[in-house]
Write a protein that holds these residues in place. Structure first.
Motif, PDB file in Angstrom:
ATOM      1  N   VAL A  13      -5.425  -6.575  39.786  1.00 24.22           N
ATOM      2  CA  VAL A  13      -4.547  -5.806  41.074  1.00 24.22           C
ATOM      3  C   VAL A  13      -5.491  -5.515  41.997  1.00 24.22           C
ATOM      4  O   VAL A  13      -5.366  -5.741  43.106  1.00 24.22           O
ATOM      5  N   ALA A  14      -6.754  -4.847  41.436  1.00 27.16           N
ATOM      6  CA  ALA A  14      -8.025  -4.468  42.460  1.00 27.16           C
ATOM      7  C   ALA A  14      -8.488  -5.907  43.113  1.00 27.16           C
ATOM      8  O   ALA A  14      -8.808  -5.541  44.518  1.00 27.16           O
ATOM      9  N   ARG A  15      -8.650  -6.820  42.367  1.00 22.48           N
ATOM     10  CA  ARG A  15      -9.059  -8.027  42.923  1.00 22.48           C
ATOM     11  C   ARG A  15      -8.239  -8.508  44.133  1.00 22.48           C
ATOM     12  O   ARG A  15      -8.498  -8.903  45.309  1.00 22.48           O
ATOM     13  N   ILE A  30       1.618  -7.138  43.451  1.00 27.94           N
ATOM     14  CA  ILE A  30       1.690  -5.733  43.230  1.00 27.94           C
ATOM     15  C   ILE A  30       1.018  -5.128  44.385  1.00 27.94           C
ATOM     16  O   ILE A  30       1.167  -3.975  44.827  1.00 27.94           O
ATOM     17  N   ALA A  31      -0.100  -5.852  44.609  1.00 31.42           N
ATOM     18  CA  ALA A  31      -1.119  -5.423  45.692  1.00 31.42           C
ATOM     19  C   ALA A  31      -0.457  -5.191  47.134  1.00 31.42           C
ATOM     20  O   ALA A  31      -0.576  -4.152  47.722  1.00 31.42           O
ATOM     21  N   GLU A  32       0.257  -6.082  47.360  1.00 36.77           N
ATOM     22  CA  GLU A  32       1.114  -6.200  48.745  1.00 36.77           C
ATOM     23  C   GLU A  32       2.192  -5.062  48.690  1.00 36.77           C
ATOM     24  O   GLU A  32       2.440  -4.263  49.643  1.00 36.77           O
ATOM     25  N   ALA A  33       2.742  -4.811  47.354  1.00 33.05           N
ATOM     26  CA  ALA A  33       3.658  -3.427  47.080  1.00 33.05           C
ATOM     27  C   ALA A  33       3.033  -2.329  47.366  1.00 33.05           C
ATOM     28  O   ALA A  33       3.654  -1.441  48.006  1.00 33.05           O
ATOM     29  N   LEU A  34       1.849  -2.091  46.741  1.00 31.60           N
ATOM     30  CA  LEU A  34       1.064  -0.975  46.936  1.00 31.60           C
ATOM     31  C   LEU A  34       0.683  -0.603  48.418  1.00 31.60           C
ATOM     32  O   LEU A  34       0.920   0.699  48.801  1.00 31.60           O
ATOM     33  N   LEU A  72      -6.112  -6.558  45.766  1.00 30.07           N
ATOM     34  CA  LEU A  72      -6.099  -5.608  46.934  1.00 30.07           C
ATOM     35  C   LEU A  72      -7.460  -5.856  47.765  1.00 30.07           C
ATOM     36  O   LEU A  72      -7.404  -5.890  49.035  1.00 30.07           O
ATOM     37  N   GLN A  73      -8.464  -6.258  47.176  1.00 29.21           N
ATOM     38  CA  GLN A  73      -9.817  -6.555  48.107  1.00 29.21           C
ATOM     39  C   GLN A  73      -9.276  -7.723  48.985  1.00 29.21           C
ATOM     40  O   GLN A  73      -9.862  -7.677  49.965  1.00 29.21           O
ATOM     41  N   ARG A  74      -8.404  -8.773  48.840  1.00 28.99           N
ATOM     42  CA  ARG A  74      -8.076  -9.797  49.621  1.00 28.99           C
ATOM     43  C   ARG A  74      -7.303  -9.090  50.772  1.00 28.99           C
ATOM     44  O   ARG A  74      -7.476  -9.683  51.817  1.00 28.99           O
ATOM     45  N   LEU A  75      -6.457  -8.278  50.403  1.00 31.18           N
ATOM     46  CA  LEU A  75      -5.446  -7.785  51.621  1.00 31.18           C
ATOM     47  C   LEU A  75      -5.843  -6.793  52.232  1.00 31.18           C
ATOM     48  O   LEU A  75      -5.592  -6.529  53.515  1.00 31.18           O
ATOM     49  N   ALA A  76      -7.092  -6.145  51.643  1.00 27.90           N
ATOM     50  CA  ALA A  76      -7.532  -4.594  52.361  1.00 27.90           C
ATOM     51  C   ALA A  76      -8.909  -4.618  52.216  1.00 27.90           C
ATOM     52  O   ALA A  76      -9.532  -3.828  51.617  1.00 27.90           O
ATOM     53  N   PRO A  77      -9.714  -5.726  52.836  1.00 25.86           N
ATOM     54  CA  PRO A  77     -11.109  -5.818  52.509  1.00 25.86           C
ATOM     55  C   PRO A  77     -11.848  -4.482  53.082  1.00 25.86           C
ATOM     56  O   PRO A  77     -13.073  -4.139  52.728  1.00 25.86           O
ATOM     57  N   ASP A  78     -11.056  -3.920  53.969  1.00 26.69           N
ATOM     58  CA  ASP A  78     -12.023  -2.819  54.422  1.00 26.69           C
ATOM     59  C   ASP A  78     -11.868  -1.358  53.700  1.00 26.69           C
ATOM     60  O   ASP A  78     -12.391  -0.233  53.966  1.00 26.69           O
ATOM     61  N   ILE A 131      -5.471   4.829  45.964  1.00 27.31           N
ATOM     62  CA  ILE A 131      -4.662   3.946  44.696  1.00 27.31           C
ATOM     63  C   ILE A 131      -5.324   3.748  43.535  1.00 27.31           C
ATOM     64  O   ILE A 131      -6.598   3.618  43.515  1.00 27.31           O
ATOM     65  N   ASN A 132      -4.759   4.040  42.435  1.00 29.30           N
ATOM     66  CA  ASN A 132      -5.464   3.888  41.176  1.00 29.30           C
ATOM     67  C   ASN A 132      -5.048   2.685  40.476  1.00 29.30           C
ATOM     68  O   ASN A 132      -3.728   2.505  40.038  1.00 29.30           O
ATOM     69  N   ALA A 133      -5.793   1.759  40.702  1.00 29.35           N
ATOM     70  CA  ALA A 133      -5.598   0.393  40.143  1.00 29.35           C
ATOM     71  C   ALA A 133      -6.414   0.116  38.866  1.00 29.35           C
ATOM     72  O   ALA A 133      -6.789  -1.178  38.532  1.00 29.35           O
ATOM     73  N   ALA A 134      -7.306   1.095  38.478  1.00 29.92           N
ATOM     74  CA  ALA A 134      -7.957   0.871  37.147  1.00 29.92           C
ATOM     75  C   ALA A 134      -7.111   1.712  35.970  1.00 29.92           C
ATOM     76  O   ALA A 134      -6.363   2.574  36.257  1.00 29.92           O
ATOM     77  N   ALA A 135      -7.476   0.845  34.766  1.00 31.96           N
ATOM     78  CA  ALA A 135      -6.708   1.639  33.692  1.00 31.96           C
ATOM     79  C   ALA A 135      -7.220   0.952  32.265  1.00 31.96           C
ATOM     80  O   ALA A 135      -7.898  -0.177  32.478  1.00 31.96           O
TER      81      ALA A 135
END
Length: 281
Positions: free
Chosen positions: A12-14, A185-189, A16-22, A52-56
């Motif tokens: 999910v973190a990877r 999931i990244a888009e949903a978050l 997210l980096q595509r969608l929210a690089p900043d 966002i906690n995308a680590a687990a």
């Protein structure tokens, strides 16, 4: 939106980096979830207005032997993060799992269905949920299932590897759920983080891919999508023992999430096409 994300290399973190690089992304070298106080301190020191906690801890079987460590990562750390976010009055979004349920029956689990995890991983994730709620801040707990992408270790990548090596595979057919692309999931978050800023309540929601399917049928679709001739033979869970018990029913009722945030369940078949295309490229 100034966004702080825990996680950098996970699925999910990877995405997210595509969608929210900043956004600011903290890997284990910067914020190790085995040290909850350090994670809380990172939030306290940040100028983010959403976390966002995308680590687990995602090693389900390993958790059976190391439940205490899994509970620190999946339980204590999210709770500490949520308290730090609540102290600053900012939004905290946390990814959870269908493993908080017992997998009984054949109906989709609603967000308010009683929890009853079968094993250590589910218990650790449930502890995290409880800690996030107890923090009392603005939060979203997003339960999902069967996460897949072109990154990390997941069922799609395993099937593609084995499908090139073998003529046939035995795959469990009595576990049913919704494969969920990490990209969705990244888009949903991100969508929920923005909506919560505009006043939409958070709470506990479900978000998984559609249509629901079995691991065996999912495997067949993977082989077909990749043009592999590997045959899939259905077997029951009893013929594939693992240290951790898997829920037979991982169906999630996602209607409340769609009603609140306007996102329908993602079609995992389209997500699979994108994953196979990316891996080929």
């Amino acid at each position: 939106m100034k966004l702080l994300v825990f996680g950098k290399t996970g699925q999910v973190a990877r995405e997210l980096q595509r969608l929210a690089p900043d956004a600011t992304y903290l890997g284990r070298d910067q914020a190790d979830l085995m040290h909850p106080a350090a994670c809380a301190a990172a939030i306290a020191a940040s100028d983010a207005d959403a976390v966002i906690n995308a680590a687990a801890w995602t090693a389900v079987d390993k958790a059976e032997a190391e439940e205490a460590a899994a509970t620190v990562v999946n339980g204590d750390a999210p709770a500490a993060m949520a308290r730090a976010a609540a102290a600053r009055g900012i939004r905290f979004l946390h990814v959870s799992t269908d493993y908080v349920f017992d997998g009984a029956g054949d109906q989709p689990f609603a967000p308010d269905h009683p929890t009853a995890p079968l094993g250590a991983y589910g218990r650790s994730k449930l502890a995290g949920e409880q800690g996030v709620r107890a923090a009392g801040g603005k939060h979203l707990i997003l339960r999902t299932s069967w996460v897949v992408s072109a990154h990390g270790a997941n069922f799609v990548k395993t099937m593609l590897r084995l499908g090139t090596e073998r003529e046939s595979l035995n795959v469990v057919a009595d576990q049913i759920g919704g494969p969920t692309p990490a990209a969705a999931i990244a888009e949903a978050l991100l969508t929920t983080a923005r909506a919560m800023a505009d006043g939409t309540p958070g709470g506990t929601h479900h978000f998984s891919g559609a249509p629901d399917t079995s691991w065996a049928d999912f495997a067949r679709r993977i082989m077909a999508e990749a043009g592999l001739s590997c045959r899939i033979t259905d077997i029951p869970t009893s013929e594939y023992p693992t240290p951790a018990r898997r829920p037979l029913n991982s169906r999630l009722d996602c209607r409340a999430f769609t009603a609140a945030f306007g996102l329908p369940r993602p079609d995992w078949r389209e997500g699979l096409k994108a994953i196979v295309k990316e891996l080929r490229s």
